[in-house]
Design an enzyme around this catalytic site. Structure first.
Site, PDB file in Angstrom:
ATOM      1  N   ASP A  31     -13.532  -6.407   0.245  1.00 32.16           N
ATOM      2  CA  ASP A  31     -13.665  -6.409   1.656  1.00 32.16           C
ATOM      3  C   ASP A  31     -11.946  -7.274   2.508  1.00 32.16           C
ATOM      4  O   ASP A  31     -12.604  -8.212   2.597  1.00 32.16           O
ATOM      5  CB  ASP A  31     -14.178  -6.306   2.895  1.00 32.16           C
ATOM      6  CG  ASP A  31     -14.540  -6.373   3.931  1.00 32.16           C
ATOM      7  OD1 ASP A  31     -13.148  -6.139   4.827  1.00 32.16           O
ATOM      8  OD2 ASP A  31     -15.372  -6.287   5.103  1.00 32.16           O
ATOM      9  N   GLY A  84      -6.156   3.593  -2.653  1.00 27.72           N
ATOM     10  CA  GLY A  84      -5.426   4.753  -1.151  1.00 27.72           C
ATOM     11  C   GLY A  84      -3.965   4.826  -2.275  1.00 27.72           C
ATOM     12  O   GLY A  84      -3.569   4.683  -3.127  1.00 27.72           O
ATOM     13  N   GLN A  85      -3.316   5.943  -1.338  1.00 25.23           N
ATOM     14  CA  GLN A  85      -2.275   6.444  -1.738  1.00 25.23           C
ATOM     15  C   GLN A  85      -0.864   5.194  -2.144  1.00 25.23           C
ATOM     16  O   GLN A  85      -0.701   5.929  -3.185  1.00 25.23           O
ATOM     17  CB  GLN A  85      -1.292   7.021  -0.654  1.00 25.23           C
ATOM     18  CG  GLN A  85      -1.905   7.711  -0.053  1.00 25.23           C
ATOM     19  CD  GLN A  85      -0.748   9.343   1.361  1.00 25.23           C
ATOM     20  OE1 GLN A  85      -0.456   9.792   0.375  1.00 25.23           O
ATOM     21  NE2 GLN A  85      -1.359   8.729   2.064  1.00 25.23           N
ATOM     22  N   LEU A  86      -0.172   4.636  -1.429  1.00 26.56           N
ATOM     23  CA  LEU A  86       0.118   3.816  -1.897  1.00 26.56           C
ATOM     24  C   LEU A  86       0.350   2.279  -3.187  1.00 26.56           C
ATOM     25  O   LEU A  86       0.271   2.505  -4.179  1.00 26.56           O
ATOM     26  CB  LEU A  86       0.596   2.801  -0.894  1.00 26.56           C
ATOM     27  CG  LEU A  86       1.843   1.218  -0.772  1.00 26.56           C
ATOM     28  CD1 LEU A  86       2.853   2.025  -1.743  1.00 26.56           C
ATOM     29  CD2 LEU A  86       1.867   0.622   0.005  1.00 26.56           C
ATOM     30  N   THR A  93      -5.795   3.754   8.790  1.00 25.64           N
ATOM     31  CA  THR A  93      -4.993   4.598   8.308  1.00 25.64           C
ATOM     32  C   THR A  93      -4.973   6.233   9.135  1.00 25.64           C
ATOM     33  O   THR A  93      -3.875   6.774   9.105  1.00 25.64           O
ATOM     34  CB  THR A  93      -4.289   5.261   7.330  1.00 25.64           C
ATOM     35  OG1 THR A  93      -4.960   6.103   6.047  1.00 25.64           O
ATOM     36  CG2 THR A  93      -3.808   3.556   6.202  1.00 25.64           C
ATOM     37  N   ALA A 103      -5.552  -0.273   4.681  1.00 29.19           N
ATOM     38  CA  ALA A 103      -5.998  -0.444   6.001  1.00 29.19           C
ATOM     39  C   ALA A 103      -6.408   0.945   6.425  1.00 29.19           C
ATOM     40  O   ALA A 103      -7.253   1.303   5.451  1.00 29.19           O
ATOM     41  CB  ALA A 103      -3.889  -0.083   6.606  1.00 29.19           C
ATOM     42  N   TYR A 136      -3.241   2.079  16.672  1.00 23.22           N
ATOM     43  CA  TYR A 136      -3.168   1.963  15.104  1.00 23.22           C
ATOM     44  C   TYR A 136      -1.487   1.271  15.329  1.00 23.22           C
ATOM     45  O   TYR A 136      -1.624   0.572  14.581  1.00 23.22           O
ATOM     46  CB  TYR A 136      -3.365   3.672  14.475  1.00 23.22           C
ATOM     47  CG  TYR A 136      -2.274   3.731  13.214  1.00 23.22           C
ATOM     48  CD1 TYR A 136      -2.972   2.866  12.342  1.00 23.22           C
ATOM     49  CD2 TYR A 136      -0.967   3.774  12.960  1.00 23.22           C
ATOM     50  CE1 TYR A 136      -2.027   2.802  10.809  1.00 23.22           C
ATOM     51  CE2 TYR A 136      -0.179   3.882  11.873  1.00 23.22           C
ATOM     52  CZ  TYR A 136      -0.668   3.751  10.495  1.00 23.22           C
ATOM     53  OH  TYR A 136      -0.513   3.464   9.710  1.00 23.22           O
ATOM     54  N   THR A 155       4.049   0.166  10.169  1.00 26.76           N
ATOM     55  CA  THR A 155       4.381   2.074   9.653  1.00 26.76           C
ATOM     56  C   THR A 155       5.340   1.906  10.739  1.00 26.76           C
ATOM     57  O   THR A 155       5.813   0.523  12.231  1.00 26.76           O
ATOM     58  CB  THR A 155       3.266   2.503  10.658  1.00 26.76           C
ATOM     59  OG1 THR A 155       2.983   3.287  11.695  1.00 26.76           O
ATOM     60  CG2 THR A 155       2.051   1.683  11.687  1.00 26.76           C
TER      61      THR A 155
HETATM   62  N1  LIG Z   1      -0.710   7.178   5.589  1.00 26.71           N
HETATM   63  C1  LIG Z   1       0.647   7.238   5.980  1.00 26.71           C
HETATM   64  O1  LIG Z   1       1.258   8.663   6.161  1.00 26.71           O
HETATM   65  C2  LIG Z   1       1.529   6.232   6.522  1.00 26.71           C
HETATM   66  C3  LIG Z   1       2.749   5.969   7.612  1.00 26.71           C
HETATM   67  C4  LIG Z   1       2.936   4.513   7.662  1.00 26.71           C
HETATM   68  C5  LIG Z   1       2.733   3.113   7.607  1.00 26.71           C
HETATM   69  N2  LIG Z   1       1.304   3.829   6.389  1.00 26.71           N
HETATM   70  C6  LIG Z   1       1.202   2.194   5.634  1.00 26.71           C
HETATM   71  O2  LIG Z   1       0.950   2.481   4.297  1.00 26.71           O
HETATM   72  C7  LIG Z   1      -0.113   1.875   3.662  1.00 26.71           C
HETATM   73  C8  LIG Z   1      -0.429   2.067   2.407  1.00 26.71           C
HETATM   74  O3  LIG Z   1      -1.195   3.627   3.585  1.00 26.71           O
HETATM   75  P1  LIG Z   1      -1.788   4.397   2.466  1.00 26.71           P
HETATM   76  O4  LIG Z   1      -1.896   6.039   2.682  1.00 26.71           O
HETATM   77  O5  LIG Z   1      -1.544   4.545   0.396  1.00 26.71           O
HETATM   78  O6  LIG Z   1      -3.259   4.563   2.722  1.00 26.71           O
HETATM   79  P2  LIG Z   1      -4.910   4.850   2.726  1.00 26.71           P
HETATM   80  O7  LIG Z   1      -4.276   5.962   1.220  1.00 26.71           O
HETATM   81  O8  LIG Z   1      -5.413   5.220   4.177  1.00 26.71           O
HETATM   82  O9  LIG Z   1      -5.706   3.453   1.895  1.00 26.71           O
HETATM   83  C9  LIG Z   1      -5.812   2.719   2.471  1.00 26.71           C
HETATM   84  C10 LIG Z   1      -7.495   1.841   1.528  1.00 26.71           C
HETATM   85  O10 LIG Z   1      -7.831   0.472   2.140  1.00 26.71           O
HETATM   86  C11 LIG Z   1      -8.626   0.068   1.702  1.00 26.71           C
HETATM   87  N3  LIG Z   1      -9.578  -0.187   2.791  1.00 26.71           N
HETATM   88  C12 LIG Z   1      -9.807   0.596   4.159  1.00 26.71           C
HETATM   89  N4  LIG Z   1     -10.199  -1.140   4.667  1.00 26.71           N
HETATM   90  C13 LIG Z   1     -10.815  -1.992   4.344  1.00 26.71           C
HETATM   91  C14 LIG Z   1     -11.442  -3.335   3.510  1.00 26.71           C
HETATM   92  N5  LIG Z   1     -11.671  -3.653   4.749  1.00 26.71           N
HETATM   93  N6  LIG Z   1     -10.479  -3.620   2.622  1.00 26.71           N
HETATM   94  C15 LIG Z   1     -10.038  -3.395   1.805  1.00 26.71           C
HETATM   95  N7  LIG Z   1      -9.951  -2.073   1.483  1.00 26.71           N
HETATM   96  C16 LIG Z   1      -9.705  -1.827   2.678  1.00 26.71           C
HETATM   97  C17 LIG Z   1      -9.109   2.129   1.784  1.00 26.71           C
HETATM   98  O11 LIG Z   1     -10.262   2.723   1.618  1.00 26.71           O
HETATM   99  P3  LIG Z   1     -11.246   3.412   2.097  1.00 26.71           P
HETATM  100  O12 LIG Z   1     -11.049   4.693   1.857  1.00 26.71           O
HETATM  101  O13 LIG Z   1     -12.508   3.637   1.120  1.00 26.71           O
HETATM  102  O14 LIG Z   1     -11.834   2.964   3.485  1.00 26.71           O
HETATM  103  C18 LIG Z   1      -7.648   3.381   1.364  1.00 26.71           C
HETATM  104  O15 LIG Z   1      -8.469   2.701  -0.095  1.00 26.71           O
HETATM  105  C19 LIG Z   1      -0.570   1.512   4.757  1.00 26.71           C
HETATM  106  O16 LIG Z   1      -0.354  -0.121   5.823  1.00 26.71           O
HETATM  107  C20 LIG Z   1      -0.449   1.911   5.636  1.00 26.71           C
HETATM  108  O17 LIG Z   1      -0.692   1.536   7.228  1.00 26.71           O
HETATM  109  C21 LIG Z   1       0.536   5.109   6.109  1.00 26.71           C
END
Ligand SMILES: NC(=O)c1ccc[n+]([C@@H]2O[C@H](COP(=O)([O-])OP(=O)(O)OC[C@H]3O[C@@H](n4cnc5c(N)ncnc54)[C@H](OP(=O)(O)O)[C@@H]3O)[C@@H](O)[C@H]2O)c1
Length: 317
Positions: free
Chosen positions: A38, A10-12, A64, A62, A150, A103
């Site tokens: 998982d 994911g992004q982070l 997301t 997450a 969420y 978040t």
């Molecule tokens: N994005 C935002 O704007 C935002 C804002 C506030 C807080 N956050 C928090 O910041 C953190 C990082 O966000 P991000 O934007 O990097 O998220 P992201 O790009 O959506 O990446 C999340 C990753 O988690 C993986 N995932 C989903 N279900 C899973 C599971 N059961 N076991 C293992 N991996 C799993 C996803 O895989 P798949 O793609 O295969 O599902 C994806 O690679 C999260 O905790 C998010 O809640 C994000």
């Protein structure tokens, strides 16, 4: 030191891998994603963490997709609450530290105002903009009250981690962009085919570059300063301001119209004001976040390969 990243694609996750690569030898990083680990599967989590003798877990996994969480409630809770719980239980058993990323949507976002009552403007949009100017960004100890699935599922994840693992860092971030689908890339894509765009002007928060968050997390894990943190780029803006800045920095000529949340209805309710104050980082001299405009400019420079590949050479307006 062995660091396990969950949700590593994911992004982070990608930003953290880059950051650890810069640092070099001190950390051995194991990056996993849904296919390899998982987090909703307790037995798998237990086996994996024990077998790999992990010292630190950074949970980047997450659900997301904020709107999709409304219709996939059980899945949202499995990934955002049960998953972190599983990791926290095993981290406690093996004495590992855990970082749980959360978040700004844990706050209700009703205006956290200092003097909002003094503002009596008729126009809803203008009134909300004025209120935002008078608002105080949320601190870590402010009362949470999420408005969406969420937000509630992420809050449950926070609470389970806090309760089940002593060595925890909970870091709330917001409006994240990095290597993946995000608002910046969406705006750049939309600007290719539209001369005019409607963007919400009455929701306020902190656009945050995943790279800056990764730096803050890597700093934190080197400490024993456990607890809850806010970690976002500095400064508050609306989605409209964010979009306008993206186009200004890229020199793209597109008309951006400021609209209200009511004019842009989405399945999940969003907070009007969810700007975060990195208060706990600041008082410990650990706040490394840049102003959001500066971080955005850096990102737009760093993301040129994606822009060239996806915007058909129209990256400079
Ligand atoms: N994005 C935002 O704007 C935002 C804002 C506030 C807080 N956050 C928090 O910041 C953190 C990082 O966000 P991000 O934007 O990097 O998220 P992201 O790009 O959506 O990446 C999340 C990753 O988690 C993986 N995932 C989903 N279900 C899973 C599971 N059961 N076991 C293992 N991996 C799993 C996803 O895989 P798949 O793609 O295969 O599902 C994806 O690679 C999260 O905790 C998010 O809640 C994000």
């Amino acid at each position: 030191m062995k660091v396990l990243l969950t949700g590593g694609n994911g992004q982070l996750g990608i930003a953290l891998k880059n950051e650890f690569t810069q640092i070099g030898q001190i950390y051995e990083v194991i990056s996993t994603d849904y296919d390899t680990l998982d987090i909703t599967n307790f037995e798998q989590v237990k086996e994996y963490l024990i077998a790999n003798k992990v010292d630190i877990v950074i949970n980047c996994a997450a659900h997301t997709a904020v709107d999709k969480c409304e219709e996939a409630m059980e899945r949202a809770y499995q990934i955002n609450a049960v998953g972190p719980r599983n990791l926290a239980i095993v981290c406690e058993q093996i004495g590992a530290k855990i970082v749980q990323v959360s978040t700004d949507y844990v706050f209700d976002g009703a205006f956290n105002t200092l003097e909002a009552k003094q503002v009596g403007l008729e126009d809803v949009l203008q009134s909300r903009i004025e209120k935002a100017k008078l608002s105080r960004p949320w601190r870590e100890d402010d009362k949470v009250a999420p408005q969406s699935i969420y937000g509630t599922s992420k809050l449950m994840g926070e609470e389970l981690v806090r309760t089940l693992c002593k060595k925890h860092f909970i870091i709330r971030t917001a409006w994240l962009y990095g290597e993946g689908n995000n608002f910046v890339r969406t705006m750049l894509k939309l600007a290719q085919t539209n001369k005019e765009l409607n963007v919400v002007g009455d929701q306020f928060g902190n656009p945050t570059y995943a790279k800056d968050l990764a730096v803050a997390i890597v700093n934190l894990i080197q400490t024993e300063y456990y607890g809850v943190y806010h970690g976002t780029c500095e400064g508050t803006c609306s989605w409209y301001d964010f979009a306008t800045k993206i186009f200004e920095l890229k020199g793209i000529d597109v008309k951006v119209n400021k609209v209200t949340s009511e004019q842009f209805v989405r399945p999940a309710k969003r907070p009007f004001y969810s700007s975060l104050d990195n208060f706990m980082l600041k008082i410990q001299g650990l706040n490394t976040f840049r102003p959001w405009q500066e971080a955005l400019a850096d990102y737009l420079e760093a993301d040129t390969a994606w822009q060239e590949e996806n915007l058909g050479g129209k990256v400079n307006g």
